[in-house]
Design a protein around this motif. Structure first.
Motif, mmCIF file in Angstrom:
data_model
loop_
_atom_site.group_PDB
_atom_site.id
_atom_site.type_symbol
_atom_site.label_atom_id
_atom_site.label_comp_id
_atom_site.label_asym_id
_atom_site.label_seq_id
_atom_site.Cartn_x
_atom_site.Cartn_y
_atom_site.Cartn_z
ATOM 1 N N PRO A 12 102.885 88.075 79.652
ATOM 2 C CA PRO A 12 102.183 89.169 80.334
ATOM 3 C C PRO A 12 101.518 88.727 81.650
ATOM 4 C CG PRO A 12 100.862 88.352 78.529
ATOM 5 C CD PRO A 12 102.142 87.564 78.505
ATOM 6 N N ILE A 13 101.407 89.686 82.569
ATOM 7 C CA ILE A 13 100.624 89.516 83.792
ATOM 8 C C ILE A 13 99.347 90.324 83.592
ATOM 9 C CG2 ILE A 13 100.601 89.876 86.296
ATOM 10 C CD1 ILE A 13 102.809 88.005 85.320
ATOM 11 N N GLU A 14 98.222 89.711 83.861
ATOM 12 C CA GLU A 14 96.958 90.414 83.628
ATOM 13 C C GLU A 14 96.258 90.682 84.953
ATOM 14 O OE1 GLU A 14 95.081 87.754 80.868
ATOM 15 O OE2 GLU A 14 96.938 87.870 79.686
ATOM 16 N N ILE A 15 95.888 91.947 85.155
ATOM 17 C CA ILE A 15 95.157 92.323 86.369
ATOM 18 C C ILE A 15 93.776 92.792 85.937
ATOM 19 C CG2 ILE A 15 95.092 93.886 88.355
ATOM 20 C CD1 ILE A 15 98.106 93.995 88.272
ATOM 21 N N GLY A 16 92.750 92.257 86.554
ATOM 22 C CA GLY A 16 91.403 92.611 86.139
ATOM 23 C C GLY A 16 90.490 92.859 87.326
ATOM 24 N N ALA A 17 89.395 93.546 87.057
ATOM 25 C CA ALA A 17 88.407 93.767 88.109
ATOM 26 C C ALA A 17 87.027 93.734 87.487
ATOM 27 C CB ALA A 17 88.647 95.100 88.801
ATOM 28 N N TYR A 18 86.074 93.117 88.200
ATOM 29 C CA TYR A 18 84.699 93.062 87.711
ATOM 30 C C TYR A 18 83.780 92.778 88.893
ATOM 31 C CZ TYR A 18 85.786 88.073 87.978
ATOM 32 O OH TYR A 18 86.186 86.845 88.426
ATOM 33 N N THR A 19 82.486 92.884 88.679
ATOM 34 C CA THR A 19 81.547 92.522 89.745
ATOM 35 C C THR A 19 80.844 91.234 89.355
ATOM 36 O OG1 THR A 19 79.848 93.871 88.725
ATOM 37 C CG2 THR A 19 81.095 94.881 90.501
ATOM 38 N N ASP A 20 80.557 90.429 90.405
ATOM 39 C CA ASP A 20 79.895 89.157 90.179
ATOM 40 C C ASP A 20 78.877 88.986 91.299
ATOM 41 O OD1 ASP A 20 79.151 86.614 89.578
ATOM 42 O OD2 ASP A 20 80.939 85.670 90.430
ATOM 43 N N LYS A 21 77.592 89.145 90.962
ATOM 44 C CA LYS A 21 76.523 89.122 91.979
ATOM 45 C C LYS A 21 76.853 90.110 93.096
ATOM 46 C CE LYS A 21 75.234 84.463 90.817
ATOM 47 N NZ LYS A 21 76.347 83.554 90.601
ATOM 48 N N GLN A 22 76.985 89.597 94.366
ATOM 49 C CA GLN A 22 77.237 90.563 95.444
ATOM 50 C C GLN A 22 78.721 90.701 95.760
ATOM 51 O OE1 GLN A 22 76.253 87.512 95.737
ATOM 52 N NE2 GLN A 22 76.073 86.783 97.821
ATOM 53 N N TRP A 23 79.560 90.297 94.829
ATOM 54 C CA TRP A 23 80.994 90.380 95.069
ATOM 55 C C TRP A 23 81.677 91.328 94.085
ATOM 56 C CZ3 TRP A 23 82.478 88.103 99.406
ATOM 57 C CH2 TRP A 23 81.739 87.024 99.899
ATOM 58 N N ALA A 24 82.684 92.030 94.618
ATOM 59 C CA ALA A 24 83.595 92.767 93.745
ATOM 60 C C ALA A 24 84.824 91.890 93.603
ATOM 61 C CB ALA A 24 83.955 94.101 94.376
ATOM 62 N N CYS A 25 85.200 91.591 92.374
ATOM 63 C CA CYS A 25 86.277 90.620 92.167
ATOM 64 C C CYS A 25 87.494 91.295 91.552
ATOM 65 C CB CYS A 25 85.816 89.509 91.238
ATOM 66 S SG CYS A 25 84.321 88.726 91.817
ATOM 67 N N LEU A 26 88.647 90.781 91.976
ATOM 68 C CA LEU A 26 89.919 91.279 91.471
ATOM 69 C C LEU A 26 90.737 90.060 91.106
ATOM 70 C CD1 LEU A 26 91.748 94.228 92.615
ATOM 71 C CD2 LEU A 26 93.046 92.180 92.994
ATOM 72 N N THR A 27 91.286 90.043 89.893
ATOM 73 C CA THR A 27 92.059 88.863 89.495
ATOM 74 C C THR A 27 93.463 89.263 89.082
ATOM 75 O OG1 THR A 27 91.311 89.076 87.225
ATOM 76 C CG2 THR A 27 90.028 87.640 88.637
ATOM 77 N N VAL A 55 94.660 84.076 90.437
ATOM 78 C CA VAL A 55 94.188 84.212 91.817
ATOM 79 C C VAL A 55 93.027 85.195 91.798
ATOM 80 C CG1 VAL A 55 94.759 84.887 94.161
ATOM 81 C CG2 VAL A 55 96.470 83.741 92.753
ATOM 82 N N ILE A 56 91.927 84.796 92.425
ATOM 83 C CA ILE A 56 90.724 85.630 92.409
ATOM 84 C C ILE A 56 90.412 86.082 93.832
ATOM 85 C CG2 ILE A 56 88.261 85.699 91.867
ATOM 86 C CD1 ILE A 56 89.140 83.213 89.948
ATOM 87 N N VAL A 57 90.346 87.398 94.003
ATOM 88 C CA VAL A 57 89.996 87.980 95.300
ATOM 89 C C VAL A 57 88.564 88.477 95.200
ATOM 90 C CG1 VAL A 57 90.469 89.893 96.864
ATOM 91 C CG2 VAL A 57 92.363 88.684 95.782
ATOM 92 N N ARG A 58 87.734 88.096 96.170
ATOM 93 C CA ARG A 58 86.356 88.589 96.179
ATOM 94 C C ARG A 58 86.117 89.393 97.443
ATOM 95 N NH1 ARG A 58 82.655 85.346 93.200
ATOM 96 N NH2 ARG A 58 83.809 83.853 91.932
ATOM 97 N N LEU A 59 85.639 90.600 97.261
ATOM 98 C CA LEU A 59 85.280 91.436 98.410
ATOM 99 C C LEU A 59 83.784 91.686 98.366
ATOM 100 C CD1 LEU A 59 88.081 94.148 98.439
ATOM 101 C CD2 LEU A 59 87.964 92.036 99.741
#
Lengths: 228, 505
Positions: free
Chosen positions: B404-419, B481-485
């Protein structure tokens, strides 16, 4: 496709015309071709097509212009062919009255699915049913009520308005501007985040898995589409 | 006023000429002393004094006045050849004559000096005007220096322009050791500074609105010149030159901008032509191969050529992806991608990406895990969809089929994260950062297709949003891979008054 329908294809590339023609004729449609926008308008006037397929990048005139002209006198559905990076033009064409778009390159299955959906909607005409059903959800317009699996679902005013606009246009791509205007009124057309939040709430209440919606679909950069 | 060239007689000669003129008139009047009245002879002397004042200036005129009275007294006033007059009337004549001669000398010479001053000012104005005209026509720094040389001509001054380099640092040509500190001082203070360089020198900054473009160093080349005395004149010259240099600078900037705009236009028309011309045959290819595959499968399901046609179709689509990435990268690199940032929900863009991914492949299941109540984040949805698409495609490529490929999203302090995570072999150790470089691949000679653009595009897009992207390997195996916005301040949302609408049977 059940009854034979007339399709006018306005596209300047002969190879793409050839593909689209052979695919649609294989389905029993009658396909007329036009190479240029001017020619397309003349053909549209004389052939009275049941469906118009227009390439946005025509050599002599803007495809959007063609859509606007055609929409002035015909209600027949319009399908846009466009490249991936042309979101703004897609939105402009949809705002001018186009019904759906297909991004190049497209497969046979995608083309047929769009053409079928559009001609079905056209054939069905405007008879309004007091009830609409999708998945395990039933919307009863006469009662102004929504049921999911038989249980009533509580929707706010705006959620209900958004739902009814979407359900009234199954399969059609609705631009954000169009939806905002229909649901919130013209003053709100710039506050796109309202739409996103309410769409998300609708999904939470009505989708089986809100993270992977089946009915309330996002067309990124363009708008939303409701699939029954 | 007509300005004659300046008097060229040296002071010594002028005095001698004055004395000679007095002697001459005394000598000429000698034979007439018995026929002419004394007063008329005095007039002749006064005329000489007047002419000397006009022609030779103040000093010689005073000398001529005194000498005239002396000669007149000695030669013409009785008793002849004696200085002391006997008749009181003659004393009066002499006294009046002396007074008139001195006053005439002074007034006339003063008038003459003023006229000359006015003339020299006019000449200076003319020369400045000529300089301004020359500077207006100058199209290079050399021509500016040329106009300055023409202006100074043979006035006994020499001026050299030193221009600052791009960074506003060392002037060019580099001034000599002796002048270096004077130049620096002038630039620092922004006003003329006096110095010494084989004689007196003056260093003036070339100041234009906004910046100092260089300095003008004035030195002497002839005798008797001292630029420090003519500070005002040189200040005017320096400001004229500064304006000319500034004009040249803006002409350069304008030309550069024009060239840049031209090349930008060329690049974007090239890109769109390329995009159109490559996509058109690809579209035809996909359509033709696809319809061929369908037709064959319908006629004879076991025919292996229908698989071939399907493979052609797949490869053409692959090529289209590659083309899309190349064009995206070209646009991103040119810095010409206008971000259409709007306040978005990750749900939206992840939902549509997952739908696309599921349509394009069936080898890997895609799972989505979203934190509930994700906030609004500002980004360009179309570009973010490209990021997710590229990350997922990478994951498909490098992880075994069926995982499986897992796509996730969450917030971490002042970042919105997408994995985006997979269960493949992970990134090669120590290469977790390098893989985001262009044309760098985790395993260079891998059998997997690709040129190493996908992750580079992701990084370019995420960086343009002010976010970060990094890769890591999960402890349980697989790459992530973690993207932080950055989480901004989302716009307010007016909640509607919840007067129940639907839902009541």
């Amino acid at each position: 496709m059940s009854a034979e329908i007339n399709i006018l294809l306005v596209e300047d590339e002969p190879q793409i015309r050839r593909v689209v023609r052979s695919v649609l004729e294989g389905e029993g449609c009658r396909v007329f071709e036009a190479e240029t926008g001017q020619r397309g308008l003349i053909e549209a006037g004389s052939r009275k097509p049941d469906l118009l397929i227009v390439d946005l990048g025509l050599p002599d005139m803007d495809g959007i212009e063609l859509v606007r002209e055609f929409r002035n006198w015909s209600e027949a559905p319009i399908l846009i062919l466009s490249a991936r990076t042309e979101e703004q033009q897609k939105v402009a064409a949809l705002d001018c009255g186009a019904d759906d778009y297909l991004t190049k390159p497209f497969g046979v299955a995608e083309l047929l699915a769009r053409v079928r959906a559009l001609s079905r909607r056209w054939g069905r005409g405007g008879e309004g049913s007091p009830k609409a059903t999708f998945g395990d959800v039933t919307v009863d317009f006469s009662l102004r009520a929504v049921f999911r699996g038989g249980e009533p679902v509580h929707l706010t005013n705006i959620e209900y308005r958004l739902l009814s606009v979407l359900v009234a246009n199954p399969g059609k791509v609705m631009t954000r501007r169009h939806l905002m205007r229909e649901v919130w009124g013209p003053a709100y057309s710039d506050s796109g985040h309202y739409l996103r939040i309410y769409m998300s709430r609708l999904r939470q209440k009505l989708e089986r898995d809100p993270a992977e919606p089946e009915h309330f679909l996002t067309e990124t950069g363009v708008g939303y589409r409701f699939e029954p | 006023m007509i300005c004659k060239p300046l008097r060229t007689l040296s002071p010594k000669l002028a005095y001698l000429a004055a004395i000679a003129a007095c002697g001459l008139i005394a000598f000429a009047a000698m034979p007439l002393r018995h026929t002419l009245d004394l007063a008329n002879i005095a007039m002749l002397f006064l005329f000489v004094v007047f002419m000397v004042a006009v022609k030779l200036g103040r000093g010689p005129a005073v000398v001529a006045a005194l000498l005239s009275v002396l000669l007149f007294d000695y030669v013409f006033v009785p008793p002849h050849l004696a200085l002391i007059p006997v008749d009181p009337q003659h004393v009066v004549i002499l006294a009046v004559m002396l007074a008139v001669a001195l006053v005439t000398a002074r007034l006339t010479a003063g008038l003459q000096e003023q006229a000359e001053l006015a003339c020299s000012r006019e000449r200076q104005a003319q020369r400045l005007y000529q300089l301004a005209r020359d500077l207006a026509g100058a199209v290079s720094r050399w021509e500016v220096q040329g106009a300055l040389d023409a202006f100074l001509g043979n006035t006994g001054y020499r001026a050299v322009l030193h221009f600052m380099d791009e960074g506003g640092g060392v002037p060019d040509p580099v001034p000599g050791e002796a002048l270096g500190h004077v130049v620096q001082e002038a630039i620092r203070r922004g006003e003329p500074v006096e110095g010494e360089f084989f004689g007196p020198a003056l260093c003036l900054p070339l100041r234009a609105p906004g910046r100092t473009s260089g300095v003008m160093v004035v030195t002497v080349s002839g005798e008797g010149a001292d630029p420090r005395r003519e500070k005002n004149l040189f200040a005017v010259v320096a400001s004229l030159i500064a304006i000319a240099i500034e004009r040249l600078h803006y002409v350069e900037v304008a030309q550069e901008t024009q060239v840049q705009a031209e090349s930008e236009r060329l690049r974007s028309s090239l890109l769109s032509a390329l995009s159109h011309d490559l996509r058109t045959p690809l579209t035809a290819l996909v359509g033709l191969a696809d319809s061929l595959a369908l037709a064959m499968a319908k006629d004879n399901p076991d025919d292996p050529t229908s698989e071939t046609a399907a493979a052609i179709c797949l490869q053409a689509r692959e090529m289209n992806n590659l083309l899309a990435n190349l064009l995206d990268m070209a646009r991103l690199q040119a810095g010409k991608v206008a971000l259409r940032k709007e306040w978005q929900l990750f749900d939206d863009v992840i939902g549509s990406s997952v739908r696309l991914l599921k349509m394009s492949q069936s080898t890997h299941p895609v799972r989505v895990r979203l934190e509930t109540e994700l906030p609004l984040v500002e980004f360009d949805a179309v570009l973010m969809e490209r990021v997710i698409w590229n990350l997922a495609e990478n994951a498909f490529k490098y992880s075994p089929e069926g995982t499986p490929i897992e796509i996730g999203a969450y917030t971490d302090k002042q970042w919105a994260c997408l994995t985006v995570c997979d269960r493949g072999p992970g990134f090669p150790p120590c290469k977790a950062e390098e893989v985001f470089e262009m044309f760098v691949r985790g395993t260079p000679e891998s059998s997997k297709s690709g040129v190493g653009l996908g992750l580079a595009i992701c990084r370019a897009i995420v960086n343009a949003h002010g976010g970060t992207i990094h890769a890591e390997n999960r402890p349980e195996g697989g790459a992530c891979v973690i993207v932080r916005l950055p989480l901004g301040t989302p716009p307010a949302l007016e909640e509607e008054e919840d007067i129940a609408a639907g839902g009541r049977p």
